[in-house]
Motif scaffolding. Structure first.
Motif, mmCIF file in Angstrom:
data_model
loop_
_atom_site.group_PDB
_atom_site.id
_atom_site.type_symbol
_atom_site.label_atom_id
_atom_site.label_comp_id
_atom_site.label_asym_id
_atom_site.label_seq_id
_atom_site.Cartn_x
_atom_site.Cartn_y
_atom_site.Cartn_z
ATOM 1 N N LYS A 178 0.822 -1.207 0.000
ATOM 2 C CA LYS A 178 0.000 0.000 0.000
ATOM 3 C C LYS A 178 0.861 1.265 0.000
ATOM 4 O O LYS A 178 0.520 2.267 -0.634
ATOM 5 C CB LYS A 178 -0.935 -0.003 1.219
ATOM 6 C CG LYS A 178 -2.103 -0.972 1.103
ATOM 7 C CD LYS A 178 -2.992 -0.932 2.328
ATOM 8 C CE LYS A 178 -3.796 0.353 2.429
ATOM 9 N NZ LYS A 178 -4.798 0.501 1.372
ATOM 10 N N ARG A 179 1.979 1.210 0.684
ATOM 11 C CA ARG A 179 2.811 2.417 0.823
ATOM 12 C C ARG A 179 3.617 2.717 -0.443
ATOM 13 O O ARG A 179 3.691 3.872 -0.887
ATOM 14 C CB ARG A 179 3.749 2.257 2.009
ATOM 15 C CG ARG A 179 4.658 3.461 2.230
ATOM 16 C CD ARG A 179 5.390 3.354 3.547
ATOM 17 N NE ARG A 179 6.274 4.486 3.774
ATOM 18 C CZ ARG A 179 6.977 4.679 4.881
ATOM 19 N NH1 ARG A 179 6.876 3.811 5.879
ATOM 20 N NH2 ARG A 179 7.774 5.730 5.009
ATOM 21 N N PRO A 182 4.210 -1.125 -5.469
ATOM 22 C CA PRO A 182 5.050 -1.819 -6.448
ATOM 23 C C PRO A 182 4.232 -2.715 -7.377
ATOM 24 O O PRO A 182 3.061 -3.014 -7.110
ATOM 25 C CB PRO A 182 5.943 -2.685 -5.558
ATOM 26 C CG PRO A 182 5.052 -3.023 -4.389
ATOM 27 C CD PRO A 182 4.234 -1.779 -4.149
ATOM 28 N N VAL A 183 4.857 -3.140 -8.460
ATOM 29 C CA VAL A 183 4.318 -4.236 -9.257
ATOM 30 C C VAL A 183 4.552 -5.501 -8.445
ATOM 31 O O VAL A 183 5.688 -5.781 -8.045
ATOM 32 C CB VAL A 183 5.038 -4.343 -10.620
ATOM 33 C CG1 VAL A 183 4.540 -5.550 -11.399
ATOM 34 C CG2 VAL A 183 4.860 -3.062 -11.419
ATOM 35 N N VAL A 184 3.495 -6.250 -8.147
ATOM 36 C CA VAL A 184 3.608 -7.425 -7.272
ATOM 37 C C VAL A 184 3.509 -8.696 -8.110
ATOM 38 O O VAL A 184 2.486 -8.960 -8.743
ATOM 39 C CB VAL A 184 2.519 -7.417 -6.182
ATOM 40 C CG1 VAL A 184 2.667 -8.646 -5.276
ATOM 41 C CG2 VAL A 184 2.607 -6.136 -5.347
ATOM 42 N N VAL A 185 4.580 -9.477 -8.090
ATOM 43 C CA VAL A 185 4.661 -10.694 -8.906
ATOM 44 C C VAL A 185 4.700 -11.914 -7.990
ATOM 45 O O VAL A 185 5.668 -12.096 -7.234
ATOM 46 C CB VAL A 185 5.918 -10.672 -9.794
ATOM 47 C CG1 VAL A 185 5.986 -11.938 -10.650
ATOM 48 C CG2 VAL A 185 5.934 -9.429 -10.677
ATOM 49 N N ASP A 221 -6.083 -2.185 -5.689
ATOM 50 C CA ASP A 221 -6.484 -0.789 -5.526
ATOM 51 C C ASP A 221 -5.650 -0.276 -4.352
ATOM 52 O O ASP A 221 -6.040 -0.391 -3.197
ATOM 53 C CB ASP A 221 -7.989 -0.698 -5.222
ATOM 54 C CG ASP A 221 -8.464 0.737 -5.066
ATOM 55 O OD1 ASP A 221 -7.606 1.630 -4.883
ATOM 56 O OD2 ASP A 221 -9.684 0.967 -5.092
ATOM 57 N N TYR A 222 -4.477 0.261 -4.670
ATOM 58 C CA TYR A 222 -3.517 0.611 -3.629
ATOM 59 C C TYR A 222 -4.085 1.575 -2.589
ATOM 60 O O TYR A 222 -3.739 1.505 -1.412
ATOM 61 C CB TYR A 222 -2.271 1.232 -4.264
ATOM 62 C CG TYR A 222 -1.487 0.288 -5.154
ATOM 63 C CD1 TYR A 222 -0.684 -0.709 -4.613
ATOM 64 C CD2 TYR A 222 -1.545 0.414 -6.539
ATOM 65 C CE1 TYR A 222 0.042 -1.569 -5.417
ATOM 66 C CE2 TYR A 222 -0.813 -0.436 -7.359
ATOM 67 C CZ TYR A 222 -0.034 -1.423 -6.801
ATOM 68 O OH TYR A 222 0.684 -2.271 -7.614
ATOM 69 N N SER A 229 -7.642 -7.748 2.568
ATOM 70 C CA SER A 229 -7.925 -8.130 1.188
ATOM 71 C C SER A 229 -6.633 -8.401 0.423
ATOM 72 O O SER A 229 -6.539 -9.368 -0.345
ATOM 73 C CB SER A 229 -8.717 -7.027 0.486
ATOM 74 O OG SER A 229 -8.866 -7.317 -0.892
ATOM 75 N N ILE A 230 -5.633 -7.578 0.645
ATOM 76 C CA ILE A 230 -4.342 -7.772 -0.020
ATOM 77 C C ILE A 230 -3.709 -9.079 0.428
ATOM 78 O O ILE A 230 -3.210 -9.863 -0.396
ATOM 79 C CB ILE A 230 -3.405 -6.579 0.272
ATOM 80 C CG1 ILE A 230 -3.925 -5.315 -0.424
ATOM 81 C CG2 ILE A 230 -1.977 -6.887 -0.178
ATOM 82 C CD1 ILE A 230 -3.165 -4.057 -0.075
#
Length: 270
Positions: A178-179, A182-185, A221-222, A229-230
């Protein structure tokens, strides 16, 4: 590249490059000789931006997992298609790849200190210290250091904070997402705990089929998405959500390790 050019953590890139080269040559046979590493998703690696990428993975050994990722990432960037054949891809490695690790672990020996220099972002664990359960506040400097690494390049993290499967993910990873946005893979690995000892330094069994699946980046949805949820999305993505256990019969869970021993391959004679 200047001979004494440094990264944001003060590490000399020339030294880091040679450490990655040497360690890569030494460890290559662990994934392409003694055992076989099957890879999916090298095309995804090549499509990523140069920085602000967070790789989120399940965890099976202290070091073998992340070393394998260094191999796979560099091989993919060098044009290998789901392969780490020919270790020449390490001649010009990507130097802005980091991994999150416990500071306590990275200070234990000369070898771990060398590995830390090659790319560790060391943090103080909030839940465990010296083999005992603890509860302490997250150090903001640790969060800042992860952010610094993301601003410079790619970061690998293991949000369960343990090599034991099916453990809950630490919520700190969601706060970082959230902070820093980044692109999260997601990355899913298997076979490493059968191939190596817990530290990932000693080859425990040969002829084991290892696997690494690199998945498409997740969408968040950052601004508005909740931490819970994340975390749930991450658990599903790295196949560590509790629901995965519900579809596995108890008998199969008890025989998990025994059955996985059968996932072997017959090494070629050449």
């Amino acid at each position: 590249m200047g001979l004494f050019k440094k990264n944001p953590f003060g590490h000399i890139l020339f030294i880091k490059k040679w450490l990655i080269r040497i360690m890569g040559v030494i460890t290559h046979q662990r994934y392409k000789g003694f055992n076989k590493l099957e890879i999916e998703g090298s095309d995804i690696i090549r499509s990523l931006p140069d920085k602000n990428v967070l790789f989120v993975s399940n965890h099976q050994t202290y070091f073998a997992d992340v070393v394998a990722m260094f191999h796979v990432f560099n091989a993919s960037l060098s044009g290998r298609i789901d392969s780490i054949k020919n270790v020449g891809y390490l001649w010009n490695p990507k130097l802005n790849v980091y991994y999150v690790a416990a500071a306590e672990t990275m200070k234990k020996s000369l070898l771990t200190k060398v590995m830390a220099y090659a790319g560790s972002v060391s943090i103080e664990r909030t839940w465990r210290a010296e083999g005992k359960e603890v509860k302490r506040q997250v150090k903001m400097s640790d969060i800042t250091n992860i952010g610094t690494a993301l601003n410079d390049g790619w970061v690998i993290t293991f949000p369960q904070g343990t090599t034991t499967p099916w453990k809950p993910l630490r919520k700190g990873t969601a706060h970082i997402i959230k902070r820093y946005k980044p692109v999260v893979v997601p990355v899913v690995i298997d076979g490493f705990r059968r191939s190596f000892d817990k530290k990932g330094l000693r080859v425990k069994k040969k002829g084991i089929l290892q696997s690494m699946v690199i998945k498409e980046p997740l969408e968040f949805d950052y601004e508005n998405e909740s931490v819970d949820s994340i975390i749930e999305k991450l658990e599903y993505a790295i196949e560590q959500h509790p629901s995965f256990l519900k579809v596995i019969p108890k008998e199969e869970l008890l025989a998990y390790e025994e059955e996985n021993q059968k996932r072997r391959f017959r090494a070629p004679s050449s």
